[in-house]
Design a protein around this motif. Structure first.
Motif, PDB file in Angstrom:
ATOM      1  N   ALA A 131      18.962  55.760  21.393  1.00 14.95           N
ATOM      2  CA  ALA A 131      18.734  55.006  20.311  1.00 14.95           C
ATOM      3  C   ALA A 131      17.457  54.067  19.870  1.00 14.95           C
ATOM      4  O   ALA A 131      17.664  53.389  18.468  1.00 14.95           O
ATOM      5  CB  ALA A 131      19.549  53.518  20.812  1.00 14.95           C
ATOM      6  N   TRP A 132      16.655  54.389  20.319  1.00 15.36           N
ATOM      7  CA  TRP A 132      15.262  53.706  19.814  1.00 15.36           C
ATOM      8  C   TRP A 132      15.030  54.650  18.495  1.00 15.36           C
ATOM      9  O   TRP A 132      13.569  53.903  17.860  1.00 15.36           O
ATOM     10  CB  TRP A 132      13.953  54.388  21.595  1.00 15.36           C
ATOM     11  N   ARG A 133      15.537  55.667  18.148  1.00 15.98           N
ATOM     12  CA  ARG A 133      15.208  56.093  16.931  1.00 15.98           C
ATOM     13  C   ARG A 133      15.750  55.197  16.034  1.00 15.98           C
ATOM     14  O   ARG A 133      14.943  55.236  15.073  1.00 15.98           O
ATOM     15  CB  ARG A 133      16.123  57.316  16.909  1.00 15.98           C
ATOM     16  N   LYS A 134      15.893  53.904  16.169  1.00 19.48           N
ATOM     17  CA  LYS A 134      16.329  53.043  15.171  1.00 19.48           C
ATOM     18  C   LYS A 134      15.276  51.938  15.239  1.00 19.48           C
ATOM     19  O   LYS A 134      15.429  51.931  13.958  1.00 19.48           O
ATOM     20  CB  LYS A 134      17.875  52.532  15.643  1.00 19.48           C
ATOM     21  N   PRO A 162      22.343  55.298  24.249  1.00 20.31           N
ATOM     22  CA  PRO A 162      22.126  53.902  25.107  1.00 20.31           C
ATOM     23  C   PRO A 162      20.556  54.171  25.506  1.00 20.31           C
ATOM     24  O   PRO A 162      19.945  55.237  25.967  1.00 20.31           O
ATOM     25  CB  PRO A 162      23.279  53.549  26.200  1.00 20.31           C
ATOM     26  N   SER A 163      20.018  52.922  25.450  1.00 18.86           N
ATOM     27  CA  SER A 163      18.428  52.991  25.591  1.00 18.86           C
ATOM     28  C   SER A 163      18.516  51.336  25.795  1.00 18.86           C
ATOM     29  O   SER A 163      18.693  50.206  24.907  1.00 18.86           O
ATOM     30  CB  SER A 163      17.298  53.484  25.085  1.00 18.86           C
ATOM     31  N   ARG A 164      17.884  51.043  26.801  1.00 20.39           N
ATOM     32  CA  ARG A 164      17.162  49.538  26.829  1.00 20.39           C
ATOM     33  C   ARG A 164      15.697  48.725  27.666  1.00 20.39           C
ATOM     34  O   ARG A 164      14.922  50.269  27.614  1.00 20.39           O
ATOM     35  CB  ARG A 164      18.198  48.706  27.182  1.00 20.39           C
ATOM     36  N   VAL A 166      13.320  47.587  30.167  1.00 19.01           N
ATOM     37  CA  VAL A 166      13.599  46.656  31.686  1.00 19.01           C
ATOM     38  C   VAL A 166      11.565  46.531  32.039  1.00 19.01           C
ATOM     39  O   VAL A 166      11.108  47.614  32.041  1.00 19.01           O
ATOM     40  CB  VAL A 166      14.142  47.335  32.365  1.00 19.01           C
ATOM     41  N   GLN A 167      11.297  45.210  31.821  1.00 16.56           N
ATOM     42  CA  GLN A 167       9.799  44.565  31.973  1.00 16.56           C
ATOM     43  C   GLN A 167       9.018  45.423  31.119  1.00 16.56           C
ATOM     44  O   GLN A 167       8.092  46.015  31.516  1.00 16.56           O
ATOM     45  CB  GLN A 167      10.060  45.159  33.126  1.00 16.56           C
ATOM     46  N   GLY A 168       9.341  45.208  29.567  1.00 19.89           N
ATOM     47  CA  GLY A 168       8.575  46.054  29.656  1.00 19.89           C
ATOM     48  C   GLY A 168       8.087  47.294  29.192  1.00 19.89           C
ATOM     49  O   GLY A 168       8.174  48.307  27.924  1.00 19.89           O
ATOM     50  N   ARG A 169       9.465  48.398  29.694  1.00 22.75           N
ATOM     51  CA  ARG A 169       9.365  49.720  29.997  1.00 22.75           C
ATOM     52  C   ARG A 169      10.595  50.551  29.224  1.00 22.75           C
ATOM     53  O   ARG A 169      11.508  49.414  29.960  1.00 22.75           O
ATOM     54  CB  ARG A 169       9.650  50.064  31.325  1.00 22.75           C
ATOM     55  N   ARG A 170      10.947  51.113  28.105  1.00 24.61           N
ATOM     56  CA  ARG A 170      12.249  51.676  28.141  1.00 24.61           C
ATOM     57  C   ARG A 170      12.575  52.905  29.326  1.00 24.61           C
ATOM     58  O   ARG A 170      11.737  53.225  29.549  1.00 24.61           O
ATOM     59  CB  ARG A 170      11.479  52.937  26.659  1.00 24.61           C
ATOM     60  N   VAL A 171      14.149  52.734  29.171  1.00 25.89           N
ATOM     61  CA  VAL A 171      15.059  52.731  30.273  1.00 25.89           C
ATOM     62  C   VAL A 171      15.969  53.411  28.871  1.00 25.89           C
ATOM     63  O   VAL A 171      16.493  53.678  28.133  1.00 25.89           O
ATOM     64  CB  VAL A 171      15.953  52.182  31.001  1.00 25.89           C
ATOM     65  N   VAL A 172      16.008  55.068  28.873  1.00 26.40           N
ATOM     66  CA  VAL A 172      16.612  56.198  28.097  1.00 26.40           C
ATOM     67  C   VAL A 172      17.455  56.512  29.147  1.00 26.40           C
ATOM     68  O   VAL A 172      17.034  57.025  29.705  1.00 26.40           O
ATOM     69  CB  VAL A 172      16.009  57.034  27.306  1.00 26.40           C
ATOM     70  N   CYS A 173      18.543  57.076  28.461  1.00 21.60           N
ATOM     71  CA  CYS A 173      19.966  57.697  28.777  1.00 21.60           C
ATOM     72  C   CYS A 173      19.514  58.850  28.592  1.00 21.60           C
ATOM     73  O   CYS A 173      18.666  59.231  27.355  1.00 21.60           O
ATOM     74  CB  CYS A 173      20.947  57.401  28.495  1.00 21.60           C
ATOM     75  N   TYR A 174      19.693  60.134  29.409  1.00 25.07           N
ATOM     76  CA  TYR A 174      19.906  61.506  28.777  1.00 25.07           C
ATOM     77  C   TYR A 174      20.360  62.352  27.717  1.00 25.07           C
ATOM     78  O   TYR A 174      21.687  62.147  27.803  1.00 25.07           O
ATOM     79  CB  TYR A 174      19.539  62.702  30.345  1.00 25.07           C
TER      80      TYR A 174
END
Length: 292
Positions: A131-134, A162-164, A166-174
Protein backbone atom coordinates in the motif's frame (compact mmCIF):
# COMPACT_ATOMS: atom_id res chain seq x y z
CA UNK A 1 -42.45 -53.63 -78.64
CA UNK A 2 -42.82 -56.74 -76.49
CA UNK A 3 -40.15 -58.62 -78.46
CA UNK A 4 -37.70 -55.74 -78.18
CA UNK A 5 -38.46 -55.37 -74.45
CA UNK A 6 -37.87 -59.07 -73.73
CA UNK A 7 -34.62 -58.96 -75.71
CA UNK A 8 -33.37 -56.00 -73.65
CA UNK A 9 -34.45 -57.54 -70.35
CA UNK A 10 -32.51 -60.73 -71.15
CA UNK A 11 -29.39 -58.58 -71.64
CA UNK A 12 -29.89 -57.05 -68.19
CA UNK A 13 -31.42 -53.70 -69.12
CA UNK A 14 -34.51 -52.30 -67.36
CA UNK A 15 -37.86 -51.45 -68.91
CA UNK A 16 -37.32 -47.76 -68.16
CA UNK A 17 -34.09 -47.80 -70.18
CA UNK A 18 -35.84 -49.48 -73.10
CA UNK A 19 -38.64 -46.88 -73.05
CA UNK A 20 -36.09 -44.06 -73.04
CA UNK A 21 -34.35 -45.50 -76.08
CA UNK A 22 -37.65 -46.12 -77.96
CA UNK A 23 -38.85 -42.62 -77.22
CA UNK A 24 -35.62 -41.38 -78.79
CA UNK A 25 -35.44 -43.72 -81.82
CA UNK A 26 -39.13 -44.54 -82.30
CA UNK A 27 -40.95 -47.87 -82.01
CA UNK A 28 -39.89 -48.94 -85.52
CA UNK A 29 -36.18 -48.81 -84.69
CA UNK A 30 -34.10 -51.90 -85.41
CA UNK A 31 -32.81 -54.17 -82.67
CA UNK A 32 -29.17 -53.30 -83.43
CA UNK A 33 -29.88 -49.54 -83.15
CA UNK A 34 -31.74 -50.06 -79.88
CA UNK A 35 -28.90 -52.19 -78.54
CA UNK A 36 -26.37 -49.52 -79.47
CA UNK A 37 -28.33 -46.84 -77.63
CA UNK A 38 -28.82 -49.13 -74.62
CA UNK A 39 -25.06 -49.65 -74.41
CA UNK A 40 -24.45 -45.89 -74.50
CA UNK A 41 -27.18 -45.31 -71.92
CA UNK A 42 -25.78 -48.05 -69.69
CA UNK A 43 -22.25 -46.62 -69.76
CA UNK A 44 -23.55 -43.15 -68.98
CA UNK A 45 -25.64 -44.48 -66.08
CA UNK A 46 -22.63 -46.33 -64.62
CA UNK A 47 -20.50 -43.17 -64.84
CA UNK A 48 -23.17 -41.08 -63.13
CA UNK A 49 -23.52 -43.74 -60.46
CA UNK A 50 -19.74 -43.78 -59.88
CA UNK A 51 -19.63 -39.99 -59.56
CA UNK A 52 -22.61 -40.05 -57.22
CA UNK A 53 -20.99 -42.70 -55.04
CA UNK A 54 -17.72 -40.78 -55.01
CA UNK A 55 -19.49 -37.57 -54.02
CA UNK A 56 -21.36 -39.43 -51.29
CA UNK A 57 -18.10 -40.92 -50.00
CA UNK A 58 -16.40 -37.51 -49.97
CA UNK A 59 -19.35 -35.97 -48.14
CA UNK A 60 -19.27 -38.77 -45.55
CA UNK A 61 -15.52 -38.31 -45.01
CA UNK A 62 -15.93 -34.55 -44.68
CA UNK A 63 -18.76 -35.06 -42.20
CA UNK A 64 -16.63 -37.51 -40.25
CA UNK A 65 -13.68 -35.09 -40.15
CA UNK A 66 -15.98 -32.27 -39.06
CA UNK A 67 -17.37 -34.37 -36.23
CA UNK A 68 -13.84 -35.30 -35.15
CA UNK A 69 -12.85 -31.64 -35.15
CA UNK A 70 -15.85 -30.70 -33.07
CA UNK A 71 -15.06 -33.45 -30.58
CA UNK A 72 -11.32 -32.71 -30.48
CA UNK A 73 -10.24 -30.61 -27.48
CA UNK A 74 -7.70 -28.83 -29.70
CA UNK A 75 -10.56 -27.13 -31.56
CA UNK A 76 -12.17 -25.57 -28.48
CA UNK A 77 -13.06 -21.92 -28.75
CA UNK A 78 -10.96 -19.38 -26.90
CA UNK A 79 -13.98 -18.41 -24.82
CA UNK A 80 -14.50 -22.00 -23.69
CA UNK A 81 -10.76 -22.42 -23.11
CA UNK A 82 -10.82 -19.48 -20.68
CA UNK A 83 -12.39 -21.75 -18.03
CA UNK A 84 -9.43 -24.12 -18.39
CA UNK A 85 -6.81 -21.43 -17.70
CA UNK A 86 -5.29 -21.20 -14.23
CA UNK A 87 -5.64 -18.10 -12.03
CA UNK A 88 -2.64 -15.76 -12.25
CA UNK A 89 -1.11 -14.08 -9.19
CA UNK A 90 1.49 -11.43 -10.08
CA UNK A 91 4.20 -10.19 -7.73
CA UNK A 92 3.68 -6.51 -8.54
CA UNK A 93 6.81 -5.23 -6.81
CA UNK A 94 9.03 -7.79 -8.49
CA UNK A 95 7.59 -7.08 -11.96
CA UNK A 96 7.67 -3.30 -11.56
CA UNK A 97 11.27 -3.22 -10.32
CA UNK A 98 12.33 -5.63 -13.07
CA UNK A 99 10.82 -3.39 -15.76
CA UNK A 100 12.43 -0.38 -14.11
CA UNK A 101 15.88 -2.06 -14.26
CA UNK A 102 15.92 -2.41 -10.44
CA UNK A 103 16.23 1.36 -10.13
CA UNK A 104 12.64 2.56 -10.61
CA UNK A 105 9.27 1.09 -9.58
CA UNK A 106 7.78 1.06 -13.10
CA UNK A 107 4.00 0.61 -12.91
CA UNK A 108 3.98 0.26 -16.69
CA UNK A 109 5.72 -3.10 -16.28
CA UNK A 110 2.77 -4.36 -14.21
CA UNK A 111 0.34 -3.21 -16.91
CA UNK A 112 2.35 -5.02 -19.60
CA UNK A 113 2.30 -8.28 -17.62
CA UNK A 114 -1.43 -8.00 -16.86
CA UNK A 115 -2.28 -7.27 -20.51
CA UNK A 116 -0.25 -10.27 -21.66
CA UNK A 117 -2.35 -12.66 -19.58
CA UNK A 118 -5.67 -10.95 -20.35
CA UNK A 119 -4.97 -11.16 -24.08
CA UNK A 120 -4.40 -14.92 -23.70
CA UNK A 121 -7.88 -15.28 -22.20
CA UNK A 122 -7.12 -15.46 -18.47
CA UNK A 123 -10.12 -14.19 -16.53
CA UNK A 124 -8.66 -14.38 -13.02
CA UNK A 125 -5.59 -12.10 -12.75
CA UNK A 126 -4.52 -10.59 -9.41
CA UNK A 127 -1.61 -8.24 -8.68
CA UNK A 128 -0.30 -7.57 -5.17
CA UNK A 129 1.50 -4.31 -4.40
CA UNK A 130 2.35 -2.85 -0.95
CA UNK A 131 0.00 0.00 0.00
CA UNK A 132 2.87 2.45 0.61
CA UNK A 133 3.51 2.47 -3.14
CA UNK A 134 0.49 4.78 -3.35
CA UNK A 135 2.60 7.48 -1.69
CA UNK A 136 4.32 10.19 -3.68
CA UNK A 137 7.54 9.25 -5.45
CA UNK A 138 10.73 10.03 -3.50
CA UNK A 139 14.41 10.12 -4.57
CA UNK A 140 15.07 6.92 -2.61
CA UNK A 141 11.89 5.21 -3.97
CA UNK A 142 11.22 6.42 -7.50
CA UNK A 143 7.83 5.47 -8.99
CA UNK A 144 6.70 6.07 -12.58
CA UNK A 145 3.23 5.92 -14.15
CA UNK A 146 1.65 5.72 -10.69
CA UNK A 147 -1.86 6.33 -12.07
CA UNK A 148 -1.78 2.80 -13.52
CA UNK A 149 -2.03 1.39 -9.97
CA UNK A 150 -5.26 3.28 -9.31
CA UNK A 151 -6.71 2.20 -12.64
CA UNK A 152 -5.93 -1.49 -12.04
CA UNK A 153 -7.36 -1.21 -8.52
CA UNK A 154 -10.65 0.12 -9.94
CA UNK A 155 -10.71 -2.81 -12.37
CA UNK A 156 -10.37 -5.14 -9.35
CA UNK A 157 -7.12 -6.58 -10.69
CA UNK A 158 -4.66 -4.93 -8.30
CA UNK A 159 -4.79 -5.36 -4.52
CA UNK A 160 -2.78 -3.23 -2.09
CA UNK A 161 -1.36 -5.20 0.84
CA UNK A 162 -1.87 -3.41 4.21
CA UNK A 163 0.66 -0.99 5.68
CA UNK A 164 0.40 1.74 8.33
CA UNK A 165 2.51 4.12 10.35
CA UNK A 166 3.06 3.64 14.06
CA UNK A 167 4.81 6.53 15.83
CA UNK A 168 6.34 7.69 12.58
CA UNK A 169 7.53 4.20 11.62
CA UNK A 170 6.01 2.35 8.70
CA UNK A 171 4.64 -1.13 9.51
CA UNK A 172 4.38 -3.19 6.33
CA UNK A 173 2.70 -6.58 5.92
CA UNK A 174 4.71 -9.17 4.03
CA UNK A 175 3.25 -9.04 0.51
CA UNK A 176 5.03 -12.23 -0.58
CA UNK A 177 2.93 -14.21 1.90
CA UNK A 178 -0.26 -12.86 0.30
CA UNK A 179 1.02 -13.86 -3.14
CA UNK A 180 1.97 -17.44 -2.27
CA UNK A 181 -1.10 -18.03 -0.12
CA UNK A 182 -3.60 -16.87 -2.75
CA UNK A 183 -1.88 -18.77 -5.56
CA UNK A 184 -1.77 -21.93 -3.43
CA UNK A 185 -5.43 -21.71 -2.38
CA UNK A 186 -6.66 -20.92 -5.91
CA UNK A 187 -4.38 -23.54 -7.52
CA UNK A 188 -2.93 -20.84 -9.73
CA UNK A 189 0.38 -19.57 -11.10
CA UNK A 190 2.84 -17.21 -9.37
CA UNK A 191 4.46 -14.69 -11.73
CA UNK A 192 7.76 -13.57 -10.24
CA UNK A 193 11.53 -13.87 -10.49
CA UNK A 194 11.68 -14.38 -6.72
CA UNK A 195 12.23 -17.94 -5.43
CA UNK A 196 10.41 -17.32 -2.09
CA UNK A 197 12.92 -19.50 -0.24
CA UNK A 198 11.88 -18.22 3.19
CA UNK A 199 8.22 -19.12 2.59
CA UNK A 200 9.15 -22.44 0.96
CA UNK A 201 10.92 -23.42 4.17
CA UNK A 202 7.81 -22.67 6.25
CA UNK A 203 5.55 -25.35 4.77
CA UNK A 204 6.41 -28.43 2.68
CA UNK A 205 3.26 -28.01 0.59
CA UNK A 206 4.25 -24.42 -0.21
CA UNK A 207 7.72 -25.53 -1.26
CA UNK A 208 6.31 -28.11 -3.68
CA UNK A 209 3.81 -25.56 -5.02
CA UNK A 210 6.47 -22.88 -5.57
CA UNK A 211 8.72 -25.40 -7.33
CA UNK A 212 5.94 -26.44 -9.72
CA UNK A 213 3.95 -23.23 -10.24
CA UNK A 214 6.47 -20.39 -10.36
CA UNK A 215 6.55 -18.62 -13.73
CA UNK A 216 9.64 -16.50 -14.26
CA UNK A 217 9.91 -13.89 -17.02
CA UNK A 218 12.03 -11.29 -18.79
CA UNK A 219 11.39 -7.84 -20.19
CA UNK A 220 12.75 -6.96 -23.62
CA UNK A 221 12.17 -3.20 -23.62
CA UNK A 222 8.37 -3.08 -23.27
CA UNK A 223 7.72 -6.72 -24.17
CA UNK A 224 6.79 -9.14 -21.38
CA UNK A 225 8.33 -12.55 -22.17
CA UNK A 226 7.82 -15.68 -20.03
CA UNK A 227 9.79 -18.80 -21.08
CA UNK A 228 8.32 -21.40 -23.44
CA UNK A 229 9.54 -24.14 -21.07
CA UNK A 230 8.84 -22.86 -17.52
CA UNK A 231 9.96 -26.11 -15.83
CA UNK A 232 12.87 -26.91 -18.11
CA UNK A 233 13.24 -28.59 -21.48
CA UNK A 234 11.66 -31.85 -20.28
CA UNK A 235 8.73 -30.13 -18.56
CA UNK A 236 5.39 -28.93 -19.97
CA UNK A 237 5.12 -26.23 -22.59
CA UNK A 238 4.00 -22.75 -21.55
CA UNK A 239 0.52 -23.37 -22.98
CA UNK A 240 0.03 -26.50 -20.89
CA UNK A 241 1.70 -24.95 -17.84
CA UNK A 242 -0.95 -22.20 -17.78
CA UNK A 243 -3.86 -24.64 -18.17
CA UNK A 244 -5.66 -26.78 -15.61
CA UNK A 245 -5.93 -29.63 -18.10
CA UNK A 246 -3.37 -29.75 -20.92
CA UNK A 247 -4.99 -29.71 -24.36
CA UNK A 248 -2.00 -28.93 -26.57
CA UNK A 249 0.06 -32.05 -27.24
CA UNK A 250 3.64 -31.82 -26.06
CA UNK A 251 6.34 -31.86 -28.69
CA UNK A 252 7.69 -35.39 -28.76
CA UNK A 253 11.39 -35.27 -28.03
CA UNK A 254 13.72 -37.66 -29.83
CA UNK A 255 14.81 -40.40 -27.41
CA UNK A 256 18.51 -41.09 -26.98
CA UNK A 257 19.60 -44.02 -29.18
CA UNK A 258 21.91 -45.25 -26.39
CA UNK A 259 19.12 -45.30 -23.77
CA UNK A 260 20.36 -46.19 -20.27
CA UNK A 261 23.86 -46.88 -21.63
CA UNK A 262 24.36 -43.20 -22.53
CA UNK A 263 27.45 -41.71 -20.86
CA UNK A 264 26.86 -38.05 -21.75
CA UNK A 265 24.75 -37.24 -18.69
CA UNK A 266 23.25 -33.74 -18.68
CA UNK A 267 25.26 -32.88 -21.81
CA UNK A 268 23.24 -35.34 -23.91
CA UNK A 269 21.02 -33.47 -26.36
CA UNK A 270 18.52 -36.35 -26.61
CA UNK A 271 15.61 -37.14 -24.31
CA UNK A 272 15.97 -39.76 -21.54
CA UNK A 273 12.48 -40.74 -20.29
CA UNK A 274 13.95 -42.99 -17.61
CA UNK A 275 15.61 -39.98 -15.96
CA UNK A 276 12.49 -37.83 -15.72
CA UNK A 277 13.25 -34.48 -14.14
CA UNK A 278 16.09 -35.85 -12.02
CA UNK A 279 19.61 -34.41 -12.38
CA UNK A 280 21.15 -36.14 -15.37
CA UNK A 281 24.67 -37.02 -14.29
CA UNK A 282 27.13 -38.85 -16.50
CA UNK A 283 28.45 -42.31 -15.63
CA UNK A 284 31.76 -40.79 -14.49
CA UNK A 285 29.93 -38.42 -12.11
CA UNK A 286 27.88 -41.32 -10.76
CA UNK A 287 31.06 -43.35 -10.05
CA UNK A 288 32.66 -40.40 -8.27
CA UNK A 289 29.55 -39.94 -6.14
CA UNK A 290 29.50 -43.65 -5.24
CA UNK A 291 33.22 -43.66 -4.32
CA UNK A 292 32.63 -40.79 -1.90
Amino acid sequence: YQTKLEFALKLGYSEEQVQLVLNKLGTDALINDILGELVKLGNKTETDQTVTNANTSVMREASSLESQRSESPLQEDVTEDGDNLRPIVIDGSNVAMSHGNKEVFSCRGIKLAVDWFLERGHKDVTVFVPAWRKEQSRPDALITDQEILRKLEKEKILVFTPSRRVQGRRVVCYDDRFIVKLAFESDGIIVSNDNYRDLANEKPEWKKFIDERLLMYSFVNDKFMPPDDPLGRHGPSLDNFLRKKPIVPEHKKQPCPYGKKCTYGHKCKYYHPERGNQPQRSVADELRAMSR
